[in-house]
Design an enzyme around this catalytic site. Structure first.
Site, short mmCIF file in Angstrom:
data_model
loop_
_atom_site.label_atom_id
_atom_site.label_comp_id
_atom_site.label_asym_id
_atom_site.label_seq_id
_atom_site.Cartn_x
_atom_site.Cartn_y
_atom_site.Cartn_z
N GLU A 36 -0.81 -10.22 -6.65
CA GLU A 36 -0.69 -10.93 -7.92
C GLU A 36 0.21 -10.16 -8.89
O GLU A 36 1.02 -10.76 -9.60
CB GLU A 36 -2.07 -11.13 -8.56
CG GLU A 36 -3.04 -11.91 -7.70
CD GLU A 36 -3.90 -11.04 -6.78
OE1 GLU A 36 -5.06 -11.42 -6.55
OE2 GLU A 36 -3.43 -9.99 -6.31
N GLU A 90 0.83 -1.21 0.00
CA GLU A 90 0.00 0.00 0.00
C GLU A 90 0.86 1.25 0.00
O GLU A 90 2.08 1.19 0.21
CB GLU A 90 -0.93 -0.01 1.21
CG GLU A 90 -1.92 -1.15 1.18
CD GLU A 90 -2.85 -1.20 2.37
OE1 GLU A 90 -3.82 -1.96 2.30
OE2 GLU A 90 -2.61 -0.49 3.37
#
Length: 134
Positions: free
Chosen positions: A56, A45
């Site tokens: 992913e 983040e």
């Protein structure tokens, strides 16, 4: 190819290293290539939300960085009671390097919760074959 147990263990391990100080929702992903190599990624983040990156996407980037270009299977590990499937953008990223039959396993801390094919998660997808890139 790597076993599902190996992929699960790799996704679980990398999930713990996720950088998620804002959502506190850690995700890990592990990709297997046809020759058995495993690549991992975790969500990262950023205070300038939504500039972060998905688990992913990190695993795919790690795979590409070594010259590999094909996903044979993937495990996505999330927390909570709900299934943590790849977001729309990651489904498209996976599509770039996978076939419609590629298995995508969704896991929680206790194990694999459900398995899908890419075609089940992204039916009628647009990919490299639409552009004759392969």
């Amino acid at each position: 190819m790597a076993s599902l147990d190996e992929l699960f263990a790799a996704a679980k391990s990398v999930q713990q290293r996720a950088y998620a100080p804002y959502s506190r929702f850690k995700v890990g992903a592990a990709i297997a290539t046809p020759d058995g190599k495993i690549f991992t990624g975790c969500n990262v983040e950023n205070a300038a939300y939504p500039v972060g990156s998905c688990a992913e996407a990190g695993a795919i980037a790690a795979m590409i960085a070594t010259g590999e270009k094909q996903i044979a299977a993937i495990v996505v590990m999330g927390e909570g009671e709900n299934l943590v499937t790849p977001c729309g953008g990651c489904r498209q990223r996976i599509r770039e390097f996978a076939t419609p039959a590629t298995p995508i396993h969704v896991a929680g801390p206790e194990g694999i919760r459900r398995s899908f094919t890419l075609d089940e998660l992204l039916p009628f997808s647009f990919g490299p074959d639409n552009l004759s890139a392969r």
